[in-house]
Design an enzyme around this catalytic site. Structure first.
Site, PDB file in Angstrom:
ATOM      1  N   PRO A   2     -31.602 -48.993  70.636  1.00 37.02           N
ATOM      2  CA  PRO A   2     -32.799 -48.534  71.514  1.00 37.02           C
ATOM      3  C   PRO A   2     -33.092 -46.873  71.126  1.00 37.02           C
ATOM      4  O   PRO A   2     -32.217 -46.168  71.098  1.00 37.02           O
ATOM      5  CB  PRO A   2     -32.513 -48.757  72.689  1.00 37.02           C
ATOM      6  CG  PRO A   2     -31.205 -48.734  72.888  1.00 37.02           C
ATOM      7  CD  PRO A   2     -30.820 -49.362  71.655  1.00 37.02           C
ATOM      8  N   GLU A   3     -34.336 -46.705  70.545  1.00 38.70           N
ATOM      9  CA  GLU A   3     -34.618 -45.237  70.396  1.00 38.70           C
ATOM     10  C   GLU A   3     -35.846 -44.860  71.420  1.00 38.70           C
ATOM     11  O   GLU A   3     -36.043 -45.757  72.206  1.00 38.70           O
ATOM     12  CB  GLU A   3     -35.167 -45.036  68.994  1.00 38.70           C
ATOM     13  CG  GLU A   3     -34.093 -45.369  67.885  1.00 38.70           C
ATOM     14  CD  GLU A   3     -34.757 -45.320  66.392  1.00 38.70           C
ATOM     15  OE1 GLU A   3     -35.253 -44.482  65.935  1.00 38.70           O
ATOM     16  OE2 GLU A   3     -33.846 -46.076  65.662  1.00 38.70           O
TER      17      GLU A   3
END
Length: 273
Positions: A2-3
């Site tokens: 997850p960014e």
DNA sequence: CGGCCATCCTGCACGC
DNA sequence: TGCGTGCAGGATGGCC
């Protein structure tokens, strides 16, 4: 992985489900994740009403009615499963019981995630973070000035959360490809017109990904099956061996700054002096 | 200061 | 088919 866009998507989902609810109980199924859970976390959360959910870089900040802030980082593989009917999954580490009878489960196979609680302005994991790429203080002038100050590999620099926060491997590769900058370029040698493009592309790519609820890979759903569509928009990440969409040259996968890196050697120019 | 490496952990893709 | 090996990756911390 997850960014920023994925964490922002999670934030929206958590906000919809959690704000205004009271925590009736917390169950910790192990000692900790990346770090040990803070002492007395269950007691400290029980009885609290969730007021607000914010995001800073890749961190989620969950504001409680008494000023406490629950800090959650999803690491590589963390997810919050909302309205879960089952908390017996192999990697279900934390269960939160809410006053509407629902159950939220934190699941994280690789346990690179972080869960902490604090109060006030300052937290060790937040204090050093660079600007938010979608906020107004991340200006083109700021980027120009700060790339000049450094003599670093551009990919390493963009991944460095203390320089600019929220970007990870996917969006760095995408932004550099869109700007025709080779990931092995040295920050201070990238010409002004390229930096302008880079600044613009970072913002466009992140915004568009948020609009599409982020990038999702097999095995990675954020919230109850809700999944992102930005995977379809990826132009370079994971495209090794395929033709570049701009020039049909074969996309290569190389190693830069210790990371798997996707690059088109024809489109992306290496600025080294 | 910056590059590099090890560390944490599991799932998965390999090769034999 | 099944096993072993090695790798990926976010962030930190140590070393040079």
């Amino acid at each position: 992985m997850p960014e920023l866009p994925e964490v922002e998507t999670v934030r929206t989902g958590l906000a919809r489900s959690w704000i205004g609810k009271r925590i009736d109980g917390v169950e910790l199924r192990r000692e900790g994740l990346r770090f040990p859970f803070p002492e007395g976390l269950e007691e400290r959360l029980t009885g609290r009403v969730i007021k607000q959910i914010r995001r800073r870089a890749k961190y989620l900040l969950i504001d409680m009615d008494n000023g406490d802030i629950l800090l959650s980082h999803l690491g590589m593989s963390g997810k919050w499963i909302l309205d879960s009917s089952d908390s017996e999954g192999k990697h279900d580490h934390v269960v939160i019981y809410l006053d509407d009878g629902s159950m939220s489960v934190y699941n994280d196979p690789r346990r690179f995630g972080v869960l902490d609680i604090f109060r006030g302005e300052s937290h060790k994991l937040l204090d050093h973070l660079g600007p938010e790429p979608l906020e107004d203080d991340f200006t083109c002038d700021w980027l120009l000035e700060n790339l000049k100050k450094k003599k670093r590999n551009i990919k390493a620099l963009l991944l460095d959360q203390s320089f600019l926060s929220g970007l990870g491997n996917i969006y760095v590769d995408e932004s550099l490809w869109a700007s025709n900058i080779h990931p092995n370029s040295i920050s201070c040698f990238i010409p002004k017109r390229k930096v302008i493009q880079l600044h613009n592309n970072i913002r466009i790519i992140l915004s568009e990904s948020i609009r599409q609820l982020g990038t999702t890979f097999i095995n990675f759903t954020f919230l109850n099956g809700q999944s992102g569509n930005y995977s379809n928009e990826l132009k370079i990440f994971g495209n090794q061996g395929k033709p570049c969409e701009k020039c049909l040259n074969k996309v290569k996968k190389i190693k830069v700054a210790g990371r798997g890196t996707h690059v088109c050697n024809k489109c992306q120019k290496k600025f080294k002096s």
